[in-house]
Design an enzyme around this catalytic site. Structure first.
Site, PDB file in Angstrom:
ATOM      1  N   TYR A   1      38.094  30.597  95.072  1.00 60.20           N
ATOM      2  CA  TYR A   1      36.812  31.254  94.831  1.00 60.20           C
ATOM      3  C   TYR A   1      36.247  30.801  93.472  1.00 60.20           C
ATOM      4  O   TYR A   1      35.086  30.377  93.362  1.00 60.20           O
ATOM      5  CB  TYR A   1      36.996  32.773  94.854  1.00 60.20           C
TER       6      TYR A   1
ATOM      7  N   SER B   1      48.287  57.181  96.341  1.00 64.13           N
ATOM      8  CA  SER B   1      47.606  56.628  97.492  1.00 64.13           C
ATOM      9  C   SER B   1      48.565  56.527  98.669  1.00 64.13           C
ATOM     10  O   SER B   1      49.751  56.306  98.486  1.00 64.13           O
ATOM     11  CB  SER B   1      47.121  55.233  97.116  1.00 64.13           C
TER      12      SER B   1
ATOM     13  N   SER C   1      37.770  46.117 100.303  1.00 63.56           N
ATOM     14  CA  SER C   1      38.519  47.300  99.897  1.00 63.56           C
ATOM     15  C   SER C   1      38.506  47.435  98.367  1.00 63.56           C
ATOM     16  O   SER C   1      38.465  48.545  97.835  1.00 63.56           O
ATOM     17  CB  SER C   1      39.956  47.232 100.418  1.00 63.56           C
ATOM     18  N   SER C   2      38.487  46.305  97.651  1.00 63.19           N
ATOM     19  CA  SER C   2      38.510  46.385  96.179  1.00 63.19           C
ATOM     20  C   SER C   2      37.238  47.019  95.632  1.00 63.19           C
ATOM     21  O   SER C   2      37.298  47.892  94.763  1.00 63.19           O
ATOM     22  CB  SER C   2      38.631  44.999  95.535  1.00 63.19           C
TER      23      SER C   2
ATOM     24  N   THR D   1      26.442  33.112  98.296  1.00 65.43           N
ATOM     25  CA  THR D   1      25.093  32.931  97.762  1.00 65.43           C
ATOM     26  C   THR D   1      24.819  33.913  96.621  1.00 65.43           C
ATOM     27  O   THR D   1      23.914  33.682  95.835  1.00 65.43           O
ATOM     28  CB  THR D   1      24.043  33.163  98.873  1.00 65.43           C
ATOM     29  N   ASP D   2      25.605  35.001  96.549  1.00 62.59           N
ATOM     30  CA  ASP D   2      25.248  36.040  95.563  1.00 62.59           C
ATOM     31  C   ASP D   2      25.337  35.539  94.124  1.00 62.59           C
ATOM     32  O   ASP D   2      24.461  35.797  93.308  1.00 62.59           O
ATOM     33  CB  ASP D   2      26.010  37.361  95.780  1.00 62.59           C
TER      34      ASP D   2
ATOM     35  N   GLY E   1      42.890  42.935 101.847  1.00 63.66           N
ATOM     36  CA  GLY E   1      42.868  41.475 101.901  1.00 63.66           C
ATOM     37  C   GLY E   1      42.189  40.936 103.144  1.00 63.66           C
ATOM     38  O   GLY E   1      42.371  39.781 103.511  1.00 63.66           O
TER      39      GLY E   1
ATOM     40  N   ASP F   1      29.117  43.025  97.040  1.00 61.53           N
ATOM     41  CA  ASP F   1      29.977  44.071  97.594  1.00 61.53           C
ATOM     42  C   ASP F   1      29.727  45.424  96.933  1.00 61.53           C
ATOM     43  O   ASP F   1      29.562  46.448  97.606  1.00 61.53           O
ATOM     44  CB  ASP F   1      31.457  43.687  97.434  1.00 61.53           C
TER      45      ASP F   1
END
Ligand code: GLA
Length: 434
Positions: A267, A75, A169-170, A43-44, A164, A214
């Protein structure tokens, strides 16, 4: 801060010093949480409502400024996944919010990736071994484009957010990197501005045409609450989640989704279908030019479009229109502590994602249906972009353990693997810890 809270800072700083032994300069420790969306999916980018909260799994960063304009990143979680996986005894199912990844000296014989602020920062090809640095590259490049003076930096990060898994996380990597750079520059930024800047970075450096949910929740969350975000005007309402009465359980199907680069992924396809629906509803004589997004379309108009608009496009639009209404109502019900009715909306949301938006997979359908067999579970639904990832369930506190046991057993029997399940409270947005 609790003893457990300070230990990880000491450990991570020590690990940082081992990797970047020669560096001097200002140092900060930053955290950026993952997020789970309780309701309001896809919805965003249609100017609708979303209702996410930040979760306890997070990315932790130690950063130190450098004077030569180099950004060097390493990392424990990304880039050398295999050596990390084999060096930690955390099999599927055992990872949870309190899991920290231990570091091995051998991983840090050199920094994993670097780029320079003295040159134009470009994204790497998505197959490049360092492609994960497109997020830090994008965040830094957008800060510079916004006219913010930055120094170089060394960064060590470690993550407990499943990659994923649809837990952002992104976006945590983007927001966290930007917070590192700003902290080292001695600057702060309005969280919504930061979120918009990180969204642009994700579009341009990761090729993912994501909405604003997000980044906003990760930058601006408040502990103990979920955020009703109106994606049209970015206004926010923080709704408390009563810890005495509710638990939020997340179960990861371990089916990986990829919302990344390229216009051919599902997407991006959903976004295009929504745009097609908007064009239909904005074009006379059937439509009205005042319609700017699916937020402006009513369920009645959807019904009237049957037979005139392509059926797939119609169903996509119906999901968005009904989901936006459900999300606003869900926030009200939660504020009124009407948990059962709120739970029903989660089930309707899942059905809409499965049947109209077609973004669920068998594994998440199974998990959300199984969750409802456990006494004390109010509602369960897939959360995030879709095509795998996690379900989120709203449950009575005493039901949380039974739910996790039930899902773990049932999923293993059916799919031969253990889902990663955890209970989480609503965490704070990204912050400077030290
Ligand atoms: C991803 C995107 C968000 C949102 C969700 C679906 O998480 O990053 O912007 O569109 O999918 O609700």
């Amino acid at each position: 801060m609790s003893a457990a809270g300070t230990n990880w800072i000491t450990d991570l700083r020590r690990d940082f010093d081992r990797v970047f032994s020669s560096s001097k300069g200002r140092t900060h420790v930053i955290r950026a949480p993952g997020r789970v969306n309780l309701i309001g999916e896809h919805t965003d980018y249609n100017d609708g409502f979303v209702f996410p909260m930040a979760i306890e799994p997070e990315i932790r960063f130690v950063c130190r400024s450098r004077e030569d304009g180099q950004v060097r990143l390493t990392s424990t979680e990304m880039g050398q996944k295999e050596s990390v996986a084999s060096s930690q005894n955390s099999g599927a199912g055992s990872r949870n919010a309190s899991t920290d990844y231990r570091l091995l000296d051998s991983q840090f014989s050199r920094p994993l990736a670097s780029f320079s602020l003295n040159e134009k920062i470009v994204p790497l090809d998505k197959h490049d071994k360092d492609a994960w640095t497109n997020y830090p590259r994008g965040a830094i490049a957008e800060l510079i484009a916004a006219g913010i003076p930055l120094s170089g930096m060394d960064v060590l990060l470690t993550s407990s957010i499943p990659l994923g898994g649809g837990l952002s996380s992104s976006a945590a990597l983007l927001v966290g990197t930007a917070r590192c750079a700003l902290a080292l520059a001695g600057l702060t930024m309005d969280p919504q501005r930061l979120a918009l800047l990180c969204q642009k970075a994700e579009h341009e450096y990761a090729g993912a045409p994501v909405g604003i949910m997000d980044q906003t929740i990760i930058a601006a969350a408040r502990a103990g609450t979920a955020m009703l975000l109106d994606c049209r005007d970015l206004s926010k309402r923080f709704v408390p989640l009563d810890a005495q009465e509710l638990r939020v359980v997340v179960a990861n199907s371990l089916v990986k989704h990829d919302l990344g680069a390229g216009g051919d992924n599902e997407y991006a396809k959903r976004r295009r279908q929504c745009e097609e629906a908007v064009r239909f509803f904005a074009t006379p004589p059937i439509g009205n030019p005042a319609v700017k997004s699916l937020r402006d379309v009513t369920l009645q108009q959807i019904d009237q479009a049957k037979g005139k608009l392509d059926d797939v496009v119609l169903r996509r639009a119906r999901h968005v229109v009904t989901e936006t209404a459900r999300t606003a109502r869900f926030a009200e019900l939660l504020a009124e502590k009407k948990y059962e009715q709120a739970g029903d909306l989660m089930l309707q949301s899942h059905a809409s994602m499965r049947d109209d938006y077609e973004i669920t997979v068998e594994e998440v359908d199974f998990l959300s249906a199984e969750a409802m067999k456990v006494k004390g579970v109010y509602g369960a639904r897939m959360t995030g972009g879709g095509f795998g990832g996690c379900i989120v369930a709203l449950v009575q506190p005493r039901a949380a353990t039974a739910l996790i046991e039930h899902l773990t057993r049932g999923y293993a029997d059916r799919f031969g693997k253990r889902p990663e399940c955890f209970v989480t409270t609503a965490a704070d947005g990204a912050s400077i810890v030290a």
